[in-house]
Design an enzyme around this catalytic site. Structure first.
Site, PDB file in Angstrom:
ATOM      1  N   SER A 248      -4.786   2.564  21.078  1.00  0.00           N
ATOM      2  CA  SER A 248      -4.309   2.966  19.597  1.00  0.00           C
ATOM      3  C   SER A 248      -4.060   1.789  18.792  1.00  0.00           C
ATOM      4  O   SER A 248      -3.432   1.001  19.393  1.00  0.00           O
ATOM      5  CB  SER A 248      -3.418   4.174  20.093  1.00  0.00           C
ATOM      6  OG  SER A 248      -2.412   3.511  20.500  1.00  0.00           O
ATOM      7  N   LYS A 249      -3.992   2.414  17.768  1.00  0.00           N
ATOM      8  CA  LYS A 249      -3.553   1.238  16.764  1.00  0.00           C
ATOM      9  C   LYS A 249      -2.200   1.128  16.436  1.00  0.00           C
ATOM     10  O   LYS A 249      -1.777  -0.227  15.992  1.00  0.00           O
ATOM     11  CB  LYS A 249      -4.261   1.621  15.347  1.00  0.00           C
ATOM     12  CG  LYS A 249      -3.692   2.675  14.716  1.00  0.00           C
ATOM     13  CD  LYS A 249      -4.225   2.925  13.304  1.00  0.00           C
ATOM     14  CE  LYS A 249      -4.067   4.422  12.532  1.00  0.00           C
ATOM     15  NZ  LYS A 249      -4.576   4.474  11.340  1.00  0.00           N
ATOM     16  N   ARG A 250      -1.450   1.864  17.238  1.00  0.00           N
ATOM     17  CA  ARG A 250       0.113   1.729  17.296  1.00  0.00           C
ATOM     18  C   ARG A 250       0.461   0.626  18.250  1.00  0.00           C
ATOM     19  O   ARG A 250       1.433  -0.015  18.015  1.00  0.00           O
ATOM     20  CB  ARG A 250       0.703   3.054  17.613  1.00  0.00           C
ATOM     21  CG  ARG A 250       0.703   4.072  16.198  1.00  0.00           C
ATOM     22  CD  ARG A 250       2.348   4.183  15.804  1.00  0.00           C
ATOM     23  NE  ARG A 250       2.976   2.790  15.658  1.00  0.00           N
ATOM     24  CZ  ARG A 250       3.048   2.258  14.308  1.00  0.00           C
ATOM     25  NH1 ARG A 250       2.305   2.708  13.379  1.00  0.00           N
ATOM     26  NH2 ARG A 250       3.591   1.084  14.308  1.00  0.00           N
TER      27      ARG A 250
END
Length: 476
Positions: A248-250
RNA sequence: GGCCCCAUCGUCUAGUCAGGUCUAGGACAUCAGGUUUUCAUCCUGAGAACAGGGGUUCGAAUCCCCUUGGGGUCACCA
């Protein structure tokens, strides 16, 4: 084979990952590799996203045979432009009794779900609208009543299919929800559009991420309802964050744009991605796409859960940088915008050979070579005095060096080297006592290429100027 | 929670389908040396794994079962 990203944001590394395997397998078998844009979700649609997908995949060299921008025998390749196609398919499904209209409100559905949750029942549609008669259904639709169309999943039995990597997978039909096929807005859901297009595009191998595995039974049911042969399903493991959750981009950079901006080479990223789930037979882990195409076997894909750890990517990038012809590397630096403002290829080529083994990402180039393209901020006095030496020693070392370079007729590596060695032995210095102050004087940093090459790149005049400047600092 | 998938060094993996050649191989990373004017490159070496328990078998990392752990999914998102 195909890859079917959604234009909902930045081009995703997972798209490249799946595209790589699809495309490679297609090319091996002489098949076609298509790019389809799955844009059936109007609410998440981003206009700029599609172009970015094209550019990112082109950058990687994952070119497609057919796609929205290229056209092809199965055009159009955007799902939003294929609505009539889905319409005709849904008519077949309605006629054969494999689907039905559902007039339930969003309200009722969410209440239903809450009840199911409270009673710890399986979550899913309860099939209330299955009982509506064909006549009623027709009439209510004609009257303009808002509705969706659902897949009529058999109440009993099980759905079975084979995954190339995971073997036979069986799911009880009672576990499969009556999936919405057509939304209230008339757009198809992924499930319908995906199956419809894969059929009409003649897709023989569906290589996609593992997250789709659980919805594959729905797709199988659709193929069966349409009396179409099943493609070969290959569900590739999901790329993971360090905590094993789906990438995920987090928790990770996932935008292909980011990798490009950082100065990762497409060949390195592809190499890395290939290694996340596949291993070469010969232990040679640094390879190009040509080699990959020769060796890749779809059934050798691993089923584990690869953590996306870029440590190895950095190493691979350095390896690929060093494999590139120097001229090509210079072109890349320039065309990707990593060159210092306004500098020519010729200038870059002067410094590049001594930098290749010091670069892991192209983005580091400007910073690490700034001393060459401009006069750097002067070093501090502390910089100029190595451990166990003192200001006096540094000063005399620099003065001696300055005189030496001033008298230099031409640049000859060996001559300079022996000249400096002479100075060292004459004065009885330790090597760093001369070289470190010199390094800081010339580059204002503690890491640099071989000093004699630095002097060669800078020229005698600039070198002397910088050394003299450093002497001034030491005198303060 | 239901269902589905997965499980070898810190990380990516080879070996698993066709059990013995595995005192489990490689790579990255780490650490220690070497080369060396710094950094890096390069070279050498070290530590580091079959989740656990039952079976089957002369023999299991490999086959079966259970447990545990992890993940995915349960949308009118893809």
């Amino acid at each position: 084979m195909r890859v079917a990203p959604s234009p909902t944001g930045d081009p995703h590394v997972g798209t490249a990952y799946v595209a790589l395997f699809n495309r490679t397998h297609a090319r091996q078998g002489g098949g076609q590799f298509l790019l389809r844009i799955d844009d059936t979700d109007r609410s998440r649609y981003q206009a700029t996203s599609e172009d970015q997908i094209f550019h990112a995949l082109e950058w990687l060299g994952l070119n497609w045979d057919e796609g929205p921008d290229k056209g092809g025998p199965h055009a159009p390749y955007r799902q939003s432009e294929r609505l009539e196609h889905y319409q005709s398919l849904i008519e077949r499904l309605m006629a054969s009794g494999h689907s039905y209209r559902c007039f339930c409100t969003a309200d009722r559905i969410s209440k239903l779900r809450e009840d199911q949750k409270a009673n710890k029942q399986r979550l899913g549609y309860d099939g209330a609208c299955r009982e509506i008669s064909a006549e009623d259904s027709e009439r209510r639709a004609r009257d303009g009543e808002s509705h969706v169309i659902r897949l009529k999943v058999p109440n009993s039995g099980e759905t079975v299919f084979k995954d190339r990597l995971r073997g036979e997978i069986r799911v009880s039909n009672a576990e499969i929800d009556d999936q919405v096929l057509i939304k209230t807005d008339g757009f198809p859901t992924y499930h319908l559009a995906n199956v419809a297009d894969d059929i009409s595009f003649g897709i023989t191998h569906v290589i996609r991420a593992e997250e789709w595995l659980i919805s594959t039974p729905k797709h199988v049911l659709l193929y069966e309802a349409l009396d179409e042969p099943l493609p070969t399903f290959v569900h590739v493991s999901l790329l993971r964050n360090a905590d094993k959750s789906k990438i995920s981009k987090r928790k990770n950079p996932v935008s292909l744009n980011w990798f490009r901006q950082e100065g990762y080479l497409p060949e390195a990223l592809l190499n890395f991605l290939a290694l996340m789930g596949w291993a070469p037979e010969d232990d040679n882990e640094v390879f190009d796409m040509e080699t990959f195409e020769e060796q890749f076997r779809i059934e050798k894909l691993s089923t584990g859960a690869p953590i996306f750890d870029m440590t190895k990517l950095d190493w691979l990038n350095g390896m690929h940088i060093r494999k590139l012809p120097i001229d090509t590397l210079a072109d890349r630096i320039l065309s990707e915008g990593f060159g210092p403002e306004g500098e020519s290829k010729e200038r870059i080529l002067e410094i590049l050979p001594m930098m290749t083994e010091r670069l892991t990402r192209l983005g580091e180039f400007t910073d690490k070579t700034s001393w060459f393209f401009q006069t750097p901020e002067p070093p501090t006095k502390e910089d100029l005095i190595p451990k166990k030496s003192d200001a006096e020693t540094s000063l005399s070392a620099l003065k001696a060096a300055s005189e030496f370079f001033g008298s230099l007729a031409s640049f000859q590596h060996d001559a300079i080297a022996s000249g400096l060695d002479d100075l060292i032995s004459q004065h009885g210095w330790k090597k760093p006592f001369l070289f470190m102050p010199l390094r800081f004087a010339l580059t204002s940093r503690k890491d640099s290429p071989d000093l004699i090459e630095v002097i060669g790149a800078l020229g005698a005049q600039k070198s002397v100027e910088r050394i003299d400047r450093a002497c001034e600092i030491l005198r303060e």
